[in-house]
Design a protein around this motif. Structure first.
Motif, PDB file in Angstrom:
ATOM      1  N   SER A  28     -12.926   3.529   7.242  1.00  0.00           N
ATOM      2  CA  SER A  28     -11.597   2.932   6.731  1.00  0.00           C
ATOM      3  C   SER A  28     -11.816   2.106   5.521  1.00  0.00           C
ATOM      4  CB  SER A  28     -11.131   2.002   7.758  1.00  0.00           C
ATOM      5  OG  SER A  28     -11.512   0.891   7.951  1.00  0.00           O
ATOM      6  N   SER A  29     -10.540   1.775   4.841  1.00  0.00           N
ATOM      7  CA  SER A  29     -11.106   1.176   3.548  1.00  0.00           C
ATOM      8  C   SER A  29     -11.314  -0.403   3.748  1.00  0.00           C
ATOM      9  CB  SER A  29      -9.415   1.048   2.834  1.00  0.00           C
ATOM     10  OG  SER A  29      -8.596   0.332   3.711  1.00  0.00           O
ATOM     11  N   PHE A  30     -11.564  -0.833   5.020  1.00  0.00           N
ATOM     12  CA  PHE A  30     -12.060  -1.983   5.407  1.00  0.00           C
ATOM     13  C   PHE A  30     -13.548  -2.186   4.636  1.00  0.00           C
ATOM     14  CE2 PHE A  30     -14.942  -4.041   8.248  1.00  0.00           C
ATOM     15  CZ  PHE A  30     -14.950  -5.309   7.922  1.00  0.00           C
ATOM     16  N   ARG A  33     -14.468  -3.327   1.149  1.00  0.00           N
ATOM     17  CA  ARG A  33     -14.717  -4.824   1.128  1.00  0.00           C
ATOM     18  C   ARG A  33     -16.023  -5.121   1.491  1.00  0.00           C
ATOM     19  NH1 ARG A  33     -12.309  -9.757   0.764  1.00  0.00           N
ATOM     20  NH2 ARG A  33     -13.745 -11.418   2.059  1.00  0.00           N
ATOM     21  N   LYS A 162      -6.082   0.930  -3.637  1.00  0.00           N
ATOM     22  CA  LYS A 162      -6.122  -0.472  -2.884  1.00  0.00           C
ATOM     23  C   LYS A 162      -7.284  -1.439  -3.763  1.00  0.00           C
ATOM     24  CE  LYS A 162      -5.936  -0.779   1.792  1.00  0.00           C
ATOM     25  NZ  LYS A 162      -4.448  -0.670   1.934  1.00  0.00           N
ATOM     26  N   ASN A 237     -11.798 -12.790  -3.836  1.00  0.00           N
ATOM     27  CA  ASN A 237     -10.959 -13.231  -2.703  1.00  0.00           C
ATOM     28  C   ASN A 237      -9.595 -13.774  -3.199  1.00  0.00           C
ATOM     29  OD1 ASN A 237     -12.529 -12.608  -0.768  1.00  0.00           O
ATOM     30  ND2 ASN A 237     -13.713 -14.566  -0.642  1.00  0.00           N
ATOM     31  N   ARG A 238      -9.794 -14.079  -4.561  1.00  0.00           N
ATOM     32  CA  ARG A 238      -8.331 -14.871  -5.120  1.00  0.00           C
ATOM     33  C   ARG A 238      -8.150 -16.084  -4.379  1.00  0.00           C
ATOM     34  NH1 ARG A 238      -3.831 -10.823  -5.351  1.00  0.00           N
ATOM     35  NH2 ARG A 238      -5.221  -9.507  -3.786  1.00  0.00           N
ATOM     36  N   PHE A 239      -9.193 -16.728  -3.592  1.00  0.00           N
ATOM     37  CA  PHE A 239      -9.264 -17.960  -3.102  1.00  0.00           C
ATOM     38  C   PHE A 239     -10.611 -18.478  -2.993  1.00  0.00           C
ATOM     39  CE2 PHE A 239      -8.667 -21.007   0.677  1.00  0.00           C
ATOM     40  CZ  PHE A 239      -7.546 -21.369  -0.090  1.00  0.00           C
TER      41      PHE A 239
ATOM     42  N   ARG B  86     -11.324 -14.203   5.807  1.00  0.00           N
ATOM     43  CA  ARG B  86     -10.664 -13.036   4.958  1.00  0.00           C
ATOM     44  C   ARG B  86     -11.153 -11.521   5.084  1.00  0.00           C
ATOM     45  NH1 ARG B  86      -7.664 -13.467  -0.625  1.00  0.00           N
ATOM     46  NH2 ARG B  86      -7.522 -11.479  -1.087  1.00  0.00           N
ATOM     47  N   THR B  90      -9.099  -8.574   6.686  1.00  0.00           N
ATOM     48  CA  THR B  90      -9.278  -7.211   6.324  1.00  0.00           C
ATOM     49  C   THR B  90      -9.234  -6.298   7.342  1.00  0.00           C
ATOM     50  OG1 THR B  90      -9.918  -8.268   4.057  1.00  0.00           O
ATOM     51  CG2 THR B  90      -9.727  -6.096   4.205  1.00  0.00           C
ATOM     52  N   GLU B  94      -6.967  -3.294   8.090  1.00  0.00           N
ATOM     53  CA  GLU B  94      -7.479  -2.052   7.656  1.00  0.00           C
ATOM     54  C   GLU B  94      -7.909  -1.040   8.664  1.00  0.00           C
ATOM     55  OE1 GLU B  94      -8.924  -2.491   3.751  1.00  0.00           O
ATOM     56  OE2 GLU B  94      -7.250  -3.537   2.920  1.00  0.00           O
ATOM     57  N   ALA B 112      -6.801 -18.548   2.978  1.00  0.00           N
ATOM     58  CA  ALA B 112      -7.589 -17.377   2.210  1.00  0.00           C
ATOM     59  C   ALA B 112      -6.858 -16.052   2.814  1.00  0.00           C
ATOM     60  CB  ALA B 112      -9.011 -17.546   2.695  1.00  0.00           C
ATOM     61  N   PRO B 115      -2.910 -13.897   1.525  1.00  0.00           N
ATOM     62  CA  PRO B 115      -2.427 -12.686   0.594  1.00  0.00           C
ATOM     63  C   PRO B 115      -2.658 -11.099   1.466  1.00  0.00           C
ATOM     64  CG  PRO B 115      -3.643 -14.296  -0.376  1.00  0.00           C
ATOM     65  CD  PRO B 115      -3.732 -14.748   0.999  1.00  0.00           C
ATOM     66  N   GLU B 119       0.391  -8.688   1.569  1.00  0.00           N
ATOM     67  CA  GLU B 119       0.189  -7.426   0.949  1.00  0.00           C
ATOM     68  C   GLU B 119       0.232  -6.294   1.960  1.00  0.00           C
ATOM     69  OE1 GLU B 119      -3.528  -5.504  -1.609  1.00  0.00           O
ATOM     70  OE2 GLU B 119      -3.498  -7.563  -1.607  1.00  0.00           O
ATOM     71  N   ASN B 120      -0.094  -6.341   3.116  1.00  0.00           N
ATOM     72  CA  ASN B 120      -0.158  -5.340   4.038  1.00  0.00           C
ATOM     73  C   ASN B 120       1.208  -5.433   4.844  1.00  0.00           C
ATOM     74  OD1 ASN B 120      -2.912  -3.700   3.782  1.00  0.00           O
ATOM     75  ND2 ASN B 120      -3.314  -5.887   3.550  1.00  0.00           N
TER      76      ASN B 120
END
Lengths: 322, 384, 290
Positions: A28-30, A33, A162, A237-239, B86, B90, B94, B112, B115, B119-120
């Protein structure tokens, strides 16, 4: 066929193939990450391979440099109006300068004394990030402006992807650059002096090497690597919170380095892969998660003293030449 | 290297394959995710939250599930680390493909994760305190605990009523303490309260007498507030009595569990704090709408775990019950429908108070949800 | 003036705890040159075991002794199962092993015990003593005397007894020690047991003041390690001074300057000290073998 290639080229080819093929196994797309986190951790670990594996110096404070890199990316765009990528460079420069400034007195120390001094340095950075709430948002952290990679892909190439998928390839590219630089360093004259430091500092000194200078070089380079990794994590993470600069994160980075095999870049990446992916696998043990993690760390270090990768390589060689 | 990589990926893949087969059996199930600080510094909060969720899922399934479908809870431990949180968020969205998520014990972890859910487009109910989680309002994000800002307002209202205008603060430097300190400084002026001494302590500090000595010596000081959770407030309270400071001491809702009284011992006598009705269940009037809810939860939790109840587990209770109610109202577990139903929650009676959500308010509690309590004879007493 | 005294009391109490942890580091380091990062978990075990044995119905002193004994056994087991099989591994490997052990013990503790905070009654009540305008808890006196007692005992052990000297000899040169008839395996087991017992003693003494839970070990190990290095690794006197010194710096910084940066002050002092004295305050000048 690969036998004619120099080892560092071979290492880079192996790494490229692995990065390119791994997604075929992702259910999966996870997993993109997790892959990205592995790449980012690997970049920090490559810096420590240079410091620990090449030069034989320990640091329990490198997460501090990751913290500087991360907060450079968080604060640069807001306060200096910098592009996130310029902030990444700024973070690396600040980290390198700080490492250069404190490196001389710190690197005079040896063994455990060096460990405690670097630990102190990391703690100081982490405390500033935690306490300067006005600037850093304190322990609850702050938002970071992203690189907008997914958006850029959508606009230029015209299809939706994504964020984590884009980041997988971006992070993989960054890792390849980092690995390429480190592998080149290994074979350079500087690299050879560094490795001689690892074996015997006194011997290196007697043949005329400026030991202090070379140690400082390794320290500064590794700080820059850690900083870039921190920046990438923040942008991904943008955080960001001060946890990134914590003592525990420093220890985690050193553990990755040593567990995989501190002597080589690929070993370090193997360690980063193991320790980043392991917690995701260990979730199935629920409350026994930490017991298993501790156990695995001890077992690897007891039975694979050179680290995961060198031990496996030795095993395979032994089998190949009966 | 190659072998090792391949080995690693296959293990991961096998592990996931095993999990997905477990997760998607022949009959339909509602997948709800949660990531909490079950270990780490905030495990004090995360542990009862996790236990509460596990208990409630069993309870709902035993009663036939929601809309005829059983609930499956997928629970991860982020240790309070935002980066891990985070990653798990995810994974929940996902990989596990859950329809809703409860969690985020700490404000850092929650922020954290937000978003990812935005988004999802997955409804997310946070169990953390900071007001920033729901202010400004985010479409998919809700929360159940009272905000730290409300705790400050409640404390200052009580101070004002008692003619207190000059106070000292001693705050933990963990996320909770820092955030609440900021909020208190922010609203103090509204209540004509001046903070004349402002000290802090680290989350694992073991002696706060130096800071308290400074507070004690501050000119004109009339009371002290201690935002924080965990061991800090218990040690502050003990040090407070050791130094013989006889000004009123206000703790935050972060200590709202019986164990605080046990840990602080006699020193806890006279300490005041704002807290939910859960702590004073037996003192509630019989016609109080919260009475049956809180006594029911206390009974169930203590029977299931053998541990005394805390308001933190109560936050998880409210979140789960509200989510289930929303699914029933929506008649499905479709994320969009559940979100809309959550936003339309009206008159929901939980352990934290009566919740009235709206498009502008994703918390739905007001100051009346807080009761001002005082510790007397080793027990909570309502003082208003 | 009474403020200064109050800060000193606070610093000495906290510092005595750091000193006890640092002494634990010193014992194992002296026998094996291993820096044991699971030292903090020994302190945790001492406190947590006492809590649970006490709640099970044993008198407090009995629970305390049993807790110290069990922790010592854990120390011996740790040596037997994790350190002995890794003999000859590099220093960094050993550090990772002890960090792994620390994660393992913490994980085990959260399963066997729980994740709540705990405490048991102070040994001599909670009524503070008033001294020149400052206050001191009786339990603080217990902690300070405990640290002094452990230090004195260790000092005598290392300098007066044959076994103590054998530990130092083993650290210095394992092969030579074995050649003169020292059972180095026994020495290793002894030093781990002893170090664990010292750590557990610290846990038993401070729990009424600082409270305990399964994860208090990390921060204590960090501060104890710093204290041991400040004093000079391997020197019990250095460990004692280093611990008390850090405690005092923290308390006075919190009192006079800023409570937010009191930990920072301690680390700045450590860094500056090491820049001037690379072997710590009382560390032996070591010759590097070529």
């Amino acid at each position: 066929m690969t036998a004619y290639l120099p080892p560092r080229v071979r290492a880079l080819i192996i790494l490229t193939i692995l990065i390119a093929l791994a997604p075929m196994l992702f259910p999966s797309s996870f997993y993109y990450r997790v892959g990205t986190l592995i790449f980012i951790n690997s970049i920090a670990v490559i810096g420590l391979v240079i410091l620990i594996g090449y030069a034989g110096q320990i640091s329990l404070g490198h997460a501090g440099f990751s913290g500087i890199g991360a907060y450079a990316c968080a604060l640069g765009p807001v306060h200096l109006g910098l592009h996130p990528f310029a902030s990444l460079i700024l973070g690396a420069v600040v980290s390198a300068l700080l490492a250069w400034f404190v490196g001389r007195p710190i690197l005079r120390l040896k063994g455990h004394y060096l460990a405690v001094a670097t630990l102190g340095l990391g703690m100081l950075i982490s405390m500033v990030l935690t306490n300067e709430t006005q600037l850093t948002g304190g322990p609850d952290g702050m938002a970071v402006e992203g690189l907008g990679l997914a958006k850029a892909v959508r606009e230029t190439l015209g299809f939706k992807v994504k964020t984590s998928v884009v980041w997988y390839w971006f992070g993989g590219g960054m890792l390849l650059i980092g690995a390429w630089l480190a592998l080149n360093l290994y074979n350079s004259p500087t690299g050879r002096v560094l490795r001689s430091l690892h074996d015997s500092e006194i011997a290196a000194k007697t043949v005329g090497a400026d030991v202090a200078r070379y140690k400082l070089v390794a320290f500064v380079i590794s700080a820059a690597y850690a900083s870039v990794a921190g920046s990438l994590l923040a942008l991904f993470n943008r955080f960001i919170t001060p946890d990134i600069a914590s003592f525990l994160h420093s220890v985690e980075l050193v553990t990755m380095t040593v567990l995989g095999g501190a002597g080589s870049v690929l070993g370090g990446i193997a360690g980063a892969t193991l320790l980043t992916a392991l917690p995701q696998v260990l979730t199935m043990f629920h409350e026994y998660e930490h017991v298993m993690l501790g156990l695995i760390m001890m077992l690897v270090m007891i039975f694979m003293r050179d680290g995961l990768l060198p031990t496996l390589r030795k095993l395979m060689l032994r089998r190949a030449i009966p | 290297m190659k072998l090792k990589e391949v080995f690693k990926t296959t293990t991961l893949a096998a592990a996931t394959a095993a999990m997905t087969t477990l997760a998607t059996p022949a009959f339909a199930e509602i997948l709800i995710g949660s990531t909490l600080a079950i270990t780490g510094r905030a495990s004090f909060l995360g542990d009862p939250e996790a236990k509460t969720l596990a208990m409630l899922v069993d309870e709902v399934n035993a009663a036939g599930g929601v809309n005829g479908e059983p609930i499956k809870l997928i629970q991860y431990d982020d240790g309070g680390d935002p980066n891990k949180a985070r990653t798990f968020a995810t994974r929940l969205v996902e990989d596990d493909e859950v329809v809703a998520v409860i969690g985020g014990t700490t404000s850092g972890a929650t922020m954290a994760m937000i978003p990812i859910f935005e988004e999802n487009e997955i409804p997310f109910i946070s169990l953390a305190g900071a007001v920033a989680i729901i202010d400004p309002v985010k479409k998919w994000v809700f929360k159940t605990p009272h905000t730290d800002r409300m705790a400050c307002e409640k404390i200052f209202t009580d101070m004002q009523a008692n003619g207190i205008s000059k106070i000292g603060m001693i705050s933990g430097t963990g996320g909770f303490g820092k955030s609440m300190r900021g909020q208190c400084l922010d609203v103090a002026g509204n209540y004509q309260i001046e903070v004349v001494a402002d000290e802090t302590y680290g989350p694992s500090d073991s002696d706060m007498t130096p800071q308290l000595t400074n507070i004690k010596n501050a000119e004109g000081i009339q009371a002290v507030v201690n935002p924080g959770f965990g061991q800090g407030p218990a040690i502050v309270t003990r040090n407070y009595r050791q130094l013989g400071i006889d000004l009123p001491l206000y703790q935050s809702h972060g200590v709202a569990s019986k164990s605080f009284i046990e840990l602080a011992g006699d020193a806890a006598e006279g300490v005041r704090l704002p807290a939910a009705a859960l702590l004073v269940a037996s003192d509630l009037a019989d016609d109080d709408p919260q009475k049956p809810v809180v006594t029911g939860y206390i009974k169930a939790y203590e029977a299931a775990t053998g541990e005394p109840v805390s308001t933190f587990g109560g936050h998880a209770y409210d979140a789960f019950k509200m989510l289930v109610a929303a699914m029933e109202t929506a008649g499905s577990s479709d994320p969009e429908a559940v979100r809309d139903a959550l936003e339309n929650t009206r008159g929901f009676v939980g352990t934290g108070g009566v919740v009235n959500m709206s498009a502008e308010d994703h918390l739905g509690l007001d100051l009346s949800a807080f009761k001002m309590l005082e510790i007397r004879d080793g027990n909570w007493t309502i003082v208003e | 003036m009474s403020e200064l005294l109050q800060f000193v009391f606070s610093g000495l109490t906290v510092g005595a705890v750091y000193a006890l942890v640092a002494l634990g580091f010193t014992i194992i380091y002296n026998a094996s040159e291993v820096v044991n990062f699971s030292q903090g978990e020994f302190v945790m075990l001492g406190g947590m075991l006492t809590v649970f044995i006490f709640e099970a119905g044993l008198p407090l002193w009995g629970a305390a002794f049993l807790a110290i004994f069990i922790t010592a056994l854990v120390g011996v087991l740790l040596n037997k199962l994790a350190i002995e099989p890794a003999r000859g591994a590099s220093v960094v490997n050993l550090i990772i092993i002890t960090i792994g052990a620390s994660i393992f013990l913490r994980g085990l503790a959260q399963i066997i015990f729980d994740k709540q905070l705990h405490r048991y009654p102070s040994f001599s009540g909670d009524d503070p003593l008033h001294i020149a305008g400052a206050t001191l808890l009786p339990q603080s006196i217990w902690v300070m005397f405990g640290a002094a007692f452990v230090f004195a005992g260790l000092y005598a052990f290392f300098t007066r007894t044959l076994t103590g000297k054998a530990i130092l000899a083993t650290a210095n040169n394992r092969l030579a020690a074995r050649l003169v008839g020292i059972n180095t395996n026994f020495i290793m087991a002894l030093s781990f047991g002893l170090s664990a017992a010292v750590g557990a003693t610290a846990g038993v003494l401070v729990t009424p003041i600082t409270l305990t839970s399964y994860d208090i070990g990390v921060m204590l190990a960090l501060k104890g390690f710093a204290a041991a290095m400040l004093g000079g690794m391997g020197n019990p006197f250095g460990a004692l001074v280093g611990g008390l010194f850090i405690g005092l710096i923290e308390a006075t910084t919190a009192g006079y300057l800023t409570s937010e940066y009191k930990d920072a002050a301690a680390f700045i002092v450590i860094l500056l000290t090491l820049f001037v004295m690379p072997q710590g305050l009382f560390g032996a000048k070591s010759m590097e073998r070529v």
